[in-house]
Design an enzyme around this catalytic site. Sequence first.
Site, PDB file in Angstrom:
ATOM      1  N   ASP A 116       9.054  83.638  42.690  1.00  0.00           N
ATOM      2  CA  ASP A 116       8.393  83.796  41.258  1.00  0.00           C
ATOM      3  C   ASP A 116       9.286  84.807  40.644  1.00  0.00           C
ATOM      4  O   ASP A 116       9.572  84.725  39.430  1.00  0.00           O
ATOM      5  CB  ASP A 116       6.962  84.214  41.394  1.00  0.00           C
ATOM      6  CG  ASP A 116       6.020  83.197  42.060  1.00  0.00           C
ATOM      7  OD1 ASP A 116       6.483  82.076  41.942  1.00  0.00           O
ATOM      8  OD2 ASP A 116       5.214  83.631  42.548  1.00  0.00           O
ATOM      9  N   ASP A 153       2.406  83.475  48.560  1.00  0.00           N
ATOM     10  CA  ASP A 153       2.610  84.771  47.846  1.00  0.00           C
ATOM     11  C   ASP A 153       2.229  86.210  48.685  1.00  0.00           C
ATOM     12  O   ASP A 153       1.518  85.885  49.594  1.00  0.00           O
ATOM     13  CB  ASP A 153       1.598  84.893  46.590  1.00  0.00           C
ATOM     14  CG  ASP A 153       1.842  83.642  45.621  1.00  0.00           C
ATOM     15  OD1 ASP A 153       3.315  83.200  45.220  1.00  0.00           O
ATOM     16  OD2 ASP A 153       1.199  83.106  44.937  1.00  0.00           O
TER      17      ASP A 153
END
Length: 161
Positions: A134, A116
């Site tokens: 995401d 991330d």
Amino acid sequence: MYYFLVVVSIIAADQLSKQWVLNSFQLYEAREIIPGFFNLVYVTNTGAAFSMLAGVDAPWRHYFFLTIGIIAVIGLTVGYFIYRKENPWHLPAFALVAGGAAGNLIDRVRHGAVVDFLDFHVAGYHWPAFNVADSAICVGAGVFILISILESKKQTKRNIT
């Protein structure tokens, strides 16, 4: 063909952006881009969305998320083939979610966790870091919900008249 083009595009954008982060950042490094609002960071997530189950130290967790990812990609692809004639407006939603799920699945296989790097914060509230995959999942789910609501309203209107 459109479905697979979108899926592959999401996977490519996701993996290329994550590779850039892996090559440009040290783990946990953060760079402020827009002060008080947006940073680029390098963190990993061994859990699900928003790090759910990340703290669970169990050998099954990794395989659980791999299995869920595989089932999601297969299920969405089957759903695409079922719905493509019934309602073509759902197709971009299926493709976005499948591409995002596949992008995160690739990370779990390659790195044992999801990379991330997008980090937003406003007025002391910090959103959990996320990535392109995401984002595609969230946008795809939102599009699916919106289209379903609009279709439901349209069907209700037809039933009334």
